[in-house]
Design a protein around this motif. Structure first.
Motif, PDB file in Angstrom:
ATOM      1  N   UNK A  92       0.821  -1.216   0.000  1.00 37.43           N
ATOM      2  CA  UNK A  92       0.000   0.000   0.000  1.00 37.43           C
ATOM      3  C   UNK A  92       0.851   1.260   0.000  1.00 37.43           C
ATOM      4  N   UNK A  93       1.901   1.295   0.825  1.00 38.57           N
ATOM      5  CA  UNK A  93       2.701   2.517   0.940  1.00 38.57           C
ATOM      6  C   UNK A  93       3.361   2.874  -0.390  1.00 38.57           C
ATOM      7  N   UNK A  94       3.998   1.908  -1.032  1.00 37.20           N
ATOM      8  CA  UNK A  94       4.730   2.186  -2.265  1.00 37.20           C
ATOM      9  C   UNK A  94       3.784   2.606  -3.377  1.00 37.20           C
ATOM     10  N   UNK A  95       2.631   1.936  -3.467  1.00 41.32           N
ATOM     11  CA  UNK A  95       1.678   2.310  -4.510  1.00 41.32           C
ATOM     12  C   UNK A  95       1.130   3.715  -4.272  1.00 41.32           C
ATOM     13  N   UNK A  96       0.751   4.017  -3.036  1.00 42.41           N
ATOM     14  CA  UNK A  96       0.238   5.359  -2.734  1.00 42.41           C
ATOM     15  C   UNK A  96       1.297   6.427  -2.980  1.00 42.41           C
ATOM     16  N   UNK A  97       2.560   6.102  -2.692  1.00 43.48           N
ATOM     17  CA  UNK A  97       3.648   7.046  -2.953  1.00 43.48           C
ATOM     18  C   UNK A  97       3.778   7.300  -4.452  1.00 43.48           C
ATOM     19  N   UNK A  98       3.682   6.249  -5.253  1.00 44.63           N
ATOM     20  CA  UNK A  98       3.776   6.395  -6.710  1.00 44.63           C
ATOM     21  C   UNK A  98       2.653   7.302  -7.222  1.00 44.63           C
ATOM     22  N   UNK A  99       1.439   7.080  -6.741  1.00 41.81           N
ATOM     23  CA  UNK A  99       0.306   7.878  -7.202  1.00 41.81           C
ATOM     24  C   UNK A  99       0.417   9.314  -6.700  1.00 41.81           C
TER      25      UNK A  99
END
Length: 273
Positions: free
Chosen positions: A86-93
């Protein structure tokens, strides 16, 4: 967690309202505009992600196309979140949002110093940010899972990497044929993609996710087809529904125990005491 679900739900509300009212009234309160943000409308820093990229300045609405794209990007976002966390995906977005806003801010300061001209520019491109955001997410998916197949129009199987290649060609054409504003937006819109995948693209080495995906595919090929287990078996001849799909099987109520027989042996078998 499940960020794309909330974003797609917000876009569904905006799309439905715009479809029913046949206007851009709600969108006028959502799109990113630095001048209005500095006047206190701070919600525009994040509300622009709820503008569907199936809307344009002529209010051309397509419910079928919206449902298709919403489901597509929800599925892609969910897959990336499960793969990255979740953290990495939210950071990418989030980085995609920030760099898209940076691009529009540059366009505002360089090209449109007057509020009126900027206003008309934003009205003609208010879905551009979400378009580029979703496209950067799709390109990330294509890099991680290049051999996944999509059914184009529900019929034609096409690998994701080929669809991504077509998108890159269209972006290149838009970059060459478009104005300075489009070029700035294209450059800034995909900075998050190059931050995450620049080294991979230069070295041509598979990412950890690609290695896991390919290893899973190889395991499936080695395992072969799934083993089928019979649920029915005749006590006398050993026949099952796998060896004879047209045969019926029954349990004998007179046998002492759970003994099952095919219809060839049910009438004349010896009862088990």
């Amino acid at each position: 967690s499940n960020l794309m679900l909330y974003i797609m739900m917000g876009q569904a509300i905006v799309f439905t309202f715009s479809l029913l009212t046949k206007s851009t009234l709600l969108i006028n309160f959502l799109y990113f505009n630095p001048l209005l943000i500095m006047r206190g409308q701070v919600w525009r820093l994040f509300s622009f992600v709820f503008i569907p990229n199936t809307l344009n300045s002529q209010s051309v609405l397509s419910p079928i196309w919206f449902l298709f794209t919403a489901f597509l990007y929800y599925s892609i976002g969910g897959t990336l979140e499960r793969s990255w966390g979740t953290f990495k995906f939210n950071l990418y977005y989030l980085l995609g949002m920030i760099f898209n806003m940076l691009g529009l801010l540059i366009v505002q300061l360089i090209l449109f110093r007057g509020q009126d001209s900027a206003y008309y520019y934003y009205l003609s491109t208010y879905s551009m940010i979400t378009t580029y955001l979703n496209l950067s997410m799709f390109l990330a998916y294509a890099v991680l899972f290049p051999d996944v197949q999509f059914l184009l129009y529900g019929i034609l199987p096409v690998k994701v990497k080929y669809l991504a290649f077509i998108d890159v060609l269209l972006l290149a054409y838009e970059f060459i044929a478009g104005g300075i504003g489009n070029r700035v937006l294209i450059i800034t819109a995909f900075i998050n993609f190059f931050i995450f995948f620049g080294r991979h693209l230069l070295n041509h080495k598979p990412t950890a996710t690609q290695k896991q995906f390919r290893a899973a595919q190889k395991r499936e090929l080695k395992q072969g087809p799934p083993i089928k287990v019979a649920f029915h078996k005749c006590t006398v001849c050993g026949k099952t529904e796998l060896t004879d799909p047209d045969m019926e099987f029954r349990y004998c109520s007179k046998c002492n125990g759970n003994y099952e027989y095919c219809m060839d042996h049910l009438p004349n078998h010896e009862h088990k005491a």
